[in-house]
Design a protein around this motif. Sequence first.
Motif, PDB file in Angstrom:
ATOM      1  N   SER A  31       0.839  -1.187   0.000  1.00  0.00           N
ATOM      2  CA  SER A  31       0.000   0.000   0.000  1.00  0.00           C
ATOM      3  C   SER A  31       0.879   1.244   0.000  1.00  0.00           C
ATOM      4  CB  SER A  31      -0.924   0.013   1.221  1.00  0.00           C
ATOM      5  OG  SER A  31      -0.171   0.098   2.411  1.00  0.00           O
ATOM      6  N   ALA A  32       0.255   2.355  -0.225  1.00  0.00           N
ATOM      7  CA  ALA A  32       0.945   3.645  -0.166  1.00  0.00           C
ATOM      8  C   ALA A  32       0.148   4.559   0.750  1.00  0.00           C
ATOM      9  CB  ALA A  32       1.068   4.256  -1.553  1.00  0.00           C
ATOM     10  N   ILE A  33       0.852   5.237   1.626  1.00  0.00           N
ATOM     11  CA  ILE A  33       0.227   6.194   2.541  1.00  0.00           C
ATOM     12  C   ILE A  33       0.790   7.576   2.233  1.00  0.00           C
ATOM     13  CG2 ILE A  33      -0.283   6.748   4.944  1.00  0.00           C
ATOM     14  CD1 ILE A  33      -1.169   3.959   4.303  1.00  0.00           C
ATOM     15  N   ALA A  34      -0.085   8.542   2.122  1.00  0.00           N
ATOM     16  CA  ALA A  34       0.349   9.880   1.733  1.00  0.00           C
ATOM     17  C   ALA A  34      -0.225  10.939   2.664  1.00  0.00           C
ATOM     18  CB  ALA A  34      -0.076  10.181   0.300  1.00  0.00           C
ATOM     19  N   TRP A  35       0.431  12.074   2.636  1.00  0.00           N
ATOM     20  CA  TRP A  35      -0.081  13.275   3.286  1.00  0.00           C
ATOM     21  C   TRP A  35      -0.453  14.280   2.210  1.00  0.00           C
ATOM     22  CZ3 TRP A  35      -1.263  14.058   8.313  1.00  0.00           C
ATOM     23  CH2 TRP A  35      -0.770  13.143   9.249  1.00  0.00           C
ATOM     24  N   PHE A  36      -1.634  14.828   2.338  1.00  0.00           N
ATOM     25  CA  PHE A  36      -2.103  15.904   1.484  1.00  0.00           C
ATOM     26  C   PHE A  36      -2.355  17.133   2.366  1.00  0.00           C
ATOM     27  CE2 PHE A  36      -3.213  14.061  -2.684  1.00  0.00           C
ATOM     28  CZ  PHE A  36      -3.008  12.718  -2.417  1.00  0.00           C
ATOM     29  N   ARG A  37      -2.439  18.269   1.726  1.00  0.00           N
ATOM     30  CA  ARG A  37      -2.828  19.467   2.463  1.00  0.00           C
ATOM     31  C   ARG A  37      -3.729  20.330   1.589  1.00  0.00           C
ATOM     32  NH1 ARG A  37       2.957  22.767   2.796  1.00  0.00           N
ATOM     33  NH2 ARG A  37       3.048  23.444   0.611  1.00  0.00           N
ATOM     34  N   ALA A  48       3.585  14.347   0.391  1.00  0.00           N
ATOM     35  CA  ALA A  48       4.554  13.282   0.677  1.00  0.00           C
ATOM     36  C   ALA A  48       3.849  11.937   0.649  1.00  0.00           C
ATOM     37  CB  ALA A  48       5.219  13.485   2.030  1.00  0.00           C
ATOM     38  N   CYS A  49       4.602  10.910   0.281  1.00  0.00           N
ATOM     39  CA  CYS A  49       4.029   9.563   0.217  1.00  0.00           C
ATOM     40  C   CYS A  49       5.108   8.552   0.566  1.00  0.00           C
ATOM     41  CB  CYS A  49       3.471   9.302  -1.178  1.00  0.00           C
ATOM     42  SG  CYS A  49       2.737   7.673  -1.398  1.00  0.00           S
ATOM     43  N   ILE A  50       4.711   7.481   1.240  1.00  0.00           N
ATOM     44  CA  ILE A  50       5.626   6.386   1.544  1.00  0.00           C
ATOM     45  C   ILE A  50       5.003   5.087   1.069  1.00  0.00           C
ATOM     46  CG2 ILE A  50       4.733   6.110   3.911  1.00  0.00           C
ATOM     47  CD1 ILE A  50       7.700   5.455   4.699  1.00  0.00           C
ATOM     48  N   VAL A  51       5.825   4.287   0.411  1.00  0.00           N
ATOM     49  CA  VAL A  51       5.383   2.998  -0.104  1.00  0.00           C
ATOM     50  C   VAL A  51       5.702   1.934   0.931  1.00  0.00           C
ATOM     51  CG1 VAL A  51       5.681   1.296  -1.929  1.00  0.00           C
ATOM     52  CG2 VAL A  51       5.722   3.727  -2.482  1.00  0.00           C
ATOM     53  N   THR A  57      10.112   6.776  -0.615  1.00  0.00           N
ATOM     54  CA  THR A  57       9.335   7.984  -0.346  1.00  0.00           C
ATOM     55  C   THR A  57       9.413   8.949  -1.525  1.00  0.00           C
ATOM     56  OG1 THR A  57      11.241   9.033   0.724  1.00  0.00           O
ATOM     57  CG2 THR A  57       9.715   7.835   2.149  1.00  0.00           C
ATOM     58  N   VAL A  58       8.426   9.803  -1.603  1.00  0.00           N
ATOM     59  CA  VAL A  58       8.410  10.846  -2.626  1.00  0.00           C
ATOM     60  C   VAL A  58       7.800  12.089  -1.996  1.00  0.00           C
ATOM     61  CG1 VAL A  58       6.192  10.065  -3.559  1.00  0.00           C
ATOM     62  CG2 VAL A  58       7.731  11.420  -4.993  1.00  0.00           C
ATOM     63  N   TYR A  59       8.279  13.262  -2.435  1.00  0.00           N
ATOM     64  CA  TYR A  59       7.824  14.529  -1.862  1.00  0.00           C
ATOM     65  C   TYR A  59       7.478  15.513  -2.981  1.00  0.00           C
ATOM     66  CZ  TYR A  59      10.123  12.673   2.297  1.00  0.00           C
ATOM     67  OH  TYR A  59      10.502  11.872   3.354  1.00  0.00           O
ATOM     68  N   SER A  60       6.583  16.412  -2.667  1.00  0.00           N
ATOM     69  CA  SER A  60       6.329  17.509  -3.587  1.00  0.00           C
ATOM     70  C   SER A  60       7.484  18.498  -3.497  1.00  0.00           C
ATOM     71  CB  SER A  60       5.009  18.195  -3.231  1.00  0.00           C
ATOM     72  OG  SER A  60       5.130  18.847  -1.968  1.00  0.00           O
ATOM     73  N   ASP A  61       7.648  19.279  -4.528  1.00  0.00           N
ATOM     74  CA  ASP A  61       8.710  20.282  -4.515  1.00  0.00           C
ATOM     75  C   ASP A  61       8.508  21.286  -3.387  1.00  0.00           C
ATOM     76  OD1 ASP A  61       9.060  20.486  -8.143  1.00  0.00           O
ATOM     77  OD2 ASP A  61       9.929  19.106  -6.675  1.00  0.00           O
ATOM     78  N   SER A  62       7.261  21.492  -3.006  1.00  0.00           N
ATOM     79  CA  SER A  62       6.971  22.509  -1.999  1.00  0.00           C
ATOM     80  C   SER A  62       7.488  22.143  -0.606  1.00  0.00           C
ATOM     81  CB  SER A  62       5.465  22.771  -1.935  1.00  0.00           C
ATOM     82  OG  SER A  62       4.759  21.593  -1.608  1.00  0.00           O
ATOM     83  N   VAL A  63       7.707  20.856  -0.328  1.00  0.00           N
ATOM     84  CA  VAL A  63       8.180  20.453   1.006  1.00  0.00           C
ATOM     85  C   VAL A  63       9.484  19.678   0.954  1.00  0.00           C
ATOM     86  CG1 VAL A  63       5.800  20.386   1.856  1.00  0.00           C
ATOM     87  CG2 VAL A  63       6.919  18.257   1.119  1.00  0.00           C
ATOM     88  N   LYS A  64       9.946  19.348  -0.233  1.00  0.00           N
ATOM     89  CA  LYS A  64      11.161  18.542  -0.365  1.00  0.00           C
ATOM     90  C   LYS A  64      12.331  19.236   0.325  1.00  0.00           C
ATOM     91  CE  LYS A  64      11.543  16.662  -4.338  1.00  0.00           C
ATOM     92  NZ  LYS A  64      11.754  16.490  -5.792  1.00  0.00           N
ATOM     93  N   GLY A  65      13.081  18.461   1.066  1.00  0.00           N
ATOM     94  CA  GLY A  65      14.228  19.006   1.790  1.00  0.00           C
ATOM     95  C   GLY A  65      13.882  19.547   3.160  1.00  0.00           C
ATOM     96  N   ARG A  66      12.601  19.738   3.437  1.00  0.00           N
ATOM     97  CA  ARG A  66      12.168  20.271   4.729  1.00  0.00           C
ATOM     98  C   ARG A  66      11.308  19.272   5.500  1.00  0.00           C
ATOM     99  NH1 ARG A  66       8.636  24.322   4.873  1.00  0.00           N
ATOM    100  NH2 ARG A  66       7.723  23.944   2.807  1.00  0.00           N
ATOM    101  N   SER A  67      10.931  18.197   4.824  1.00  0.00           N
ATOM    102  CA  SER A  67       9.987  17.270   5.445  1.00  0.00           C
ATOM    103  C   SER A  67      10.467  15.841   5.293  1.00  0.00           C
ATOM    104  CB  SER A  67       8.604  17.412   4.799  1.00  0.00           C
ATOM    105  OG  SER A  67       8.092  18.711   4.999  1.00  0.00           O
ATOM    106  N   THR A  68      10.054  15.001   6.238  1.00  0.00           N
ATOM    107  CA  THR A  68      10.391  13.584   6.191  1.00  0.00           C
ATOM    108  C   THR A  68       9.151  12.778   6.543  1.00  0.00           C
ATOM    109  OG1 THR A  68      12.656  14.040   6.906  1.00  0.00           O
ATOM    110  CG2 THR A  68      11.875  11.769   7.086  1.00  0.00           C
ATOM    111  N   ILE A  69       8.792  11.852   5.658  1.00  0.00           N
ATOM    112  CA  ILE A  69       7.685  10.945   5.932  1.00  0.00           C
ATOM    113  C   ILE A  69       8.271   9.605   6.355  1.00  0.00           C
ATOM    114  CG2 ILE A  69       7.472  10.225   3.508  1.00  0.00           C
ATOM    115  CD1 ILE A  69       4.418   9.993   4.001  1.00  0.00           C
TER     116      ILE A  69
END
Length: 126
Positions: A31-37, A48-51, A57-69
């Motif tokens: 499954s994949a679990i993601a955060w949306f806003r 952000a999403c984690i498989v 993991t994958v991140y949007s450009d808007s949070v990449k480098g500042r967030s960790t899932i």
Amino acid sequence: VQLQASGGGLVQAGGSLRLSCAVSGLTFGNSAIAWFRQAPGKEREGVACIVSDNDDTVYSDSVKGRSTISKDNAMNTVSLEMNSLKPEDTAAYYCAARGPLDYWDDFATDDGYDYWGQGTLVTVSS
């Protein structure tokens, strides 16, 4: 299946928050679990999403480098740690679950998700 998001709050710009999503009734495998806003007046954005099977993991450009899932299999939780918060990060944050991703870009497509938690509000003051 139930997802319960928590951890939102008011924080000053430059601060950090850790959001948590408690998942019940769903095994993490395949499954994949993601955060949306979603900010007021704006479209929902996948951030952000984690498989589950390999912790990719994958991140949007808007949070990449500042967030960790990350996920905790023992606790059945998925967390999103956000650092260096900006006023533009202010939004209601939702966690969501789906089956396997076919393509990484699919993570941000909200209609691909089968289960959603309620939102938790993050407010970043300048």
